[in-house]
Structure formats: C-alpha cells, structure tokens
Design a protein around this motif. Structure first.
Motif, mmCIF file in Angstrom:
data_model
loop_
_atom_site.group_PDB
_atom_site.id
_atom_site.type_symbol
_atom_site.label_atom_id
_atom_site.label_comp_id
_atom_site.label_asym_id
_atom_site.label_seq_id
_atom_site.Cartn_x
_atom_site.Cartn_y
_atom_site.Cartn_z
ATOM 1 N N LEU A 1 108.056 19.302 -8.618
ATOM 2 C CA LEU A 1 107.238 18.109 -8.433
ATOM 3 C C LEU A 1 106.897 17.599 -9.836
ATOM 4 O O LEU A 1 106.858 18.378 -10.792
ATOM 5 N N THR A 2 106.641 16.311 -9.952
ATOM 6 C CA THR A 2 106.281 15.756 -11.259
ATOM 7 C C THR A 2 104.904 15.102 -11.151
ATOM 8 O O THR A 2 104.646 14.340 -10.218
ATOM 9 N N TYR A 3 104.063 15.422 -12.124
ATOM 10 C CA TYR A 3 102.690 14.895 -12.135
ATOM 11 C C TYR A 3 102.507 14.019 -13.365
ATOM 12 O O TYR A 3 102.761 14.464 -14.497
ATOM 13 N N LEU A 4 102.116 12.781 -13.141
ATOM 14 C CA LEU A 4 101.848 11.851 -14.249
ATOM 15 C C LEU A 4 100.352 11.924 -14.548
ATOM 16 O O LEU A 4 99.528 11.407 -13.791
ATOM 17 N N ARG A 5 100.064 12.616 -15.640
ATOM 18 C CA ARG A 5 98.672 13.031 -15.877
ATOM 19 C C ARG A 5 97.710 11.864 -16.054
ATOM 20 O O ARG A 5 96.659 11.817 -15.411
ATOM 21 N N GLU A 6 98.057 10.918 -16.916
ATOM 22 C CA GLU A 6 97.097 9.860 -17.251
ATOM 23 C C GLU A 6 96.765 8.986 -16.033
ATOM 24 O O GLU A 6 95.662 8.460 -15.916
ATOM 25 N N ASP A 7 97.736 8.821 -15.138
ATOM 26 C CA ASP A 7 97.517 7.962 -13.958
ATOM 27 C C ASP A 7 97.227 8.763 -12.695
ATOM 28 O O ASP A 7 97.047 8.167 -11.627
ATOM 29 N N ARG A 8 97.226 10.068 -12.819
ATOM 30 C CA ARG A 8 96.932 10.972 -11.689
ATOM 31 C C ARG A 8 97.817 10.683 -10.487
ATOM 32 O O ARG A 8 97.344 10.562 -9.343
ATOM 33 N N ILE A 9 99.113 10.539 -10.772
ATOM 34 C CA ILE A 9 100.072 10.293 -9.685
ATOM 35 C C ILE A 9 100.965 11.525 -9.546
ATOM 36 O O ILE A 9 101.508 12.025 -10.543
#
Ligand code: FEO
Length: 392
Positions: A150-158
């Motif tokens: 899974l990939t988590y986009l930290r700054e946008d919390r997606i």
C-alpha cells in the motif's frame, strides 16, 4: 475527460469501464468497474501510482499528454488491471523507474517483460521523497496476491491501497456518494477475492490503525472521504460475529430437490433462522460468495446425477472450498432415483472448511412425510446450534 483533482498536485487519472461484465473470465461485474491511477506531483519528482487495465491504456496516456516527466511508477500490485499499462508509460518516460516490492518486481518482470534495470525495490516502511510530498510504502502481502503493498502520501494523508477497500463499480462520482451501494459492491469484491486471506487482511487493518488517513483512494470504484465507513465494514467481514443465516445453493432437475428446498426454507424461517437461497441454474456467483462472508451454515441442495452431485452444485462446493468462508456447519439435502454418492462426494470437496457436517437428508424420488420430518429435524438442529453460539 480531464484529470480530477483530489488535493493540490494529486489527481485521479484513471479509467471508468462502464461496460465490463466479467473479470478473470469468472467474476461477474454487474456494475462495471474502474481502474484508478493517481498522479502525485511533488516539487521535485513526479509519481504515478498504479496504472490502468491494458484495454484502457489510451485513457491514461491522454492524461499524461501534458505531463513532461514521470519519475516513478508505483506498482502496488502486479495484477494486469493495474500494471498492464506500465510498459506504455515506461516507453513514454525512458528515465522512469517502477517502484515495487521485490516480489512485485519478479512478477512484473515475468508478466509484462519489464527489464530488471527499470525497477527500484522497496521494503515495508521505506519512504520516497517527491520534494514537498512523501510516499511511504506499507508491505501488505496477500490482499489476494503475495507481492502487494500500500502507498501512503504523508502530507495529504491519503492511502492508496490498490484492491484493498475497492469496489467494482463504474461511477461518475469521484467519492462515495451512496454508501449502501458501495458497501454492497465492496463486500462482493472482498468476498470474491480477499475472503480466503482474511487473516492477512486483519493484520493490515491493525497496521493501518496507526496511520492518520483522511482519504482512501483505492484502485477500483469511488474514493472514500469517510475512511471509517469502509474500514469498519472490512472489520465486520473479517472478524465480526456470524449472522443467524443459512446459505442454501441448490439445483433441481425434476422438482424433487426443489420441494425439499422449499420445505426446508420454510422450516428454517419458522424456527427463526434466516435463509439465503440460490438457484445455481441462474444465480450470480458473486452474490453467493457475498452471502458466505458472514453465514455460519451452508446447506447444499442437489439431485443425483451420474451417481454424484449435479455438476453446477459441485462447482458451488468447489468455490466455497476455495473461498474458505468462516463456516461452522455444512449439510446436504436433495434427492436420488436409485442410489449414489452425492453426499460423500460433496463433503469430500470441501476439505478447506473446518466444519461440522450435519446429517444429510436425501429423498428417494419425490419427498414424502419421513423426508419432511428429517428436514424439520435438520432445521431444528441448525436453529439450536446458532442459538447456542449466540448468532443473531
Ligand atoms: Fe484489481 Fe488484484 O487486481
């Protein structure tokens, strides 16, 4: 269609497949599907998260027409409905690298003949900086293949979880608009491919509980801007209490098994047990899979054909065995003309199900009083077992 903005410099660049009706030449898609890809543009690097089914590569490439550089293609999952357009993307961007788990790389090399030097492999917890945006990779094997992440986009919390939390649903809505509709489609998808791996999925849910997630952006169906809705649904499917329900797939050729089924359904209802009845001559196999998610008891109805169960019933038993639902009880009802081994053959076909086999009821020819009495006893036994275990 234009790319659809999710956050600043984060866009949906997928394809909606309104017309597809079958997946893997097996799974019905009554509501079509979508293949969601996402473009994340940091101030230093650009990543494309997953691609689209190869039948719809042109749609993805049209979004990329005005994108001069893609540095990374994040391949969360190697199955072709998400990876199949990677070769065209790599051809357009000769310096782009595919980011995957080591197993993902091996599978993509085998499935799509992508050269090894085009890959960057990542491990659980690794970060990839795009400048002002950071991708974190969460190893999540066995969503239904062994290589998934899974990939988590930290700054946008997606969270971009690919198949996990997805739904086969073609929709113009970017985000879930009708939770009831999406619940049904997501449960169907879970039942069809993820149910056998629920122990792994339970661990993934546990792991995700430590992440702040505002949006779940799966690779099929609408995005979730209320992540708790789909996460709670998954928790209930994976480990929630079974319901007071019997799943009853059956076939009848000349009416004897149908008479058994109809009487038995009435007996169960009288005793307060719910029933989901499926005529396998016409049923949508996805609905049957869905019913198995939270039912503790499966009763299979079959006539006897060539000394064994009807082949369509054998197929349903094979499917139930492969899907490994949380069943606790199995029984067989039906009919025969002059003998046979339908019960032995059917119960022998479900070795993966750790269940108690309840006494079968087979009528010789059209059911008579003794057969109906036996069906009443089976219904009583099921009602008592459900009650003892507190299934509601
Ligand atoms: Fe949607 Fe496992 O692919």
């Amino acid at each position: 269609m234009k790319a659809r903005q999710i956050k600043t410099n984060v866009h949906w660049t997928g394809a909606i497949d309104w017309d597809r009706r079958l997946f893997d030449a097996l799974i019905p898609l009554p509501d079509g599907t979508s293949y969601n890809a996402y473009l994340v543009q940091g101030n230093q690097k650009v990543a494309l998260i997953d691609t689209v089914d190869p039948t719809m590569t042109d749609a993805l490439m049209s979004y990329l027409e005005d994108v001069p550089v893609v540095d990374y293609v994040i391949a969360n999952h190697a199955e072709q409905d998400h990876s199949g357009s990677i070769p065209r993307v790599l051809a357009k961007y000769p310096d782009a690298r595919v980011v995957s788990t080591p197993k993902g790389r091996d599978m993509l090399m085998a499935l799509l003949l992508i050269p090894e030097d085009r890959f960057i492999v990542v491990s659980d917890g690794d970060n990839l900086s795009l400048g002002d945006k950071t991708l974190e990779f969460i190893y999540a094997p066995w969503v239904h293949w062994p290589e998934t992440m899974l990939t988590y986009l930290r700054e946008d919390r997606i969270l971009f979880p690919c198949d996990l939390f997805g739904s086969h649903l073609a929709s113009a809505d970017l985000y879930v608009a009708d939770e009831g509709q999406v619940y049904e489609a997501a449960k169907r998808y879970y039942a069809e491919i993820m149910m056998p791996f629920r122990t792994s999925i339970e661990k993934h849910l546990e792991k995700l509980s430590s992440y702040q997630i505002d949006i779940i952006a799966p690779s099929h169906g609408p995005l979730h801007n209320r992540p708790s809705f789909i996460m709670e649904a998954y928790r209930s499917w994976v480990s929630g209490p079974p319901k007071n329900v019997v799943v009853l797939p059956y076939i009848s050729m000349h009416g004897s098994t149908r008479a058994m089924v109809e009487y038995f359904v009435g007996a169960l209802i009288e005793k307060g047990v719910g029933v989901k009845q499926f005529n396998l001559a016409a049923t949508d196999i996805g609905k049957l899979a869905m019913a198995l998610v939270d039912a503790p008891t499966l009763v299979i109805g079959t006539p006897t054909v060539l000394v064994g169960p009807h082949p369509k019933v054998a197929y349903a038993a094979f499917l139930a065995n492969a899907l490994r639902p949380r069943l606790e009880f199995v029984s067989v009802i039906g009919s025969y003309g002059w003998g046979g081994k339908a019960v032995e053959q059917l119960t022998g076909m479900v070795p993966n199900l750790k269940v108690e086999i309840l006494g079968p009821v087979l009528s010789k020819g059209f059911p008579q009083e003794g057969d109906f009495d036996a069906l009443d006893k089976l219904a009583t036994a099921i009602a008592e077992k459900h009650q003892e275990r507190g299934f509601a």
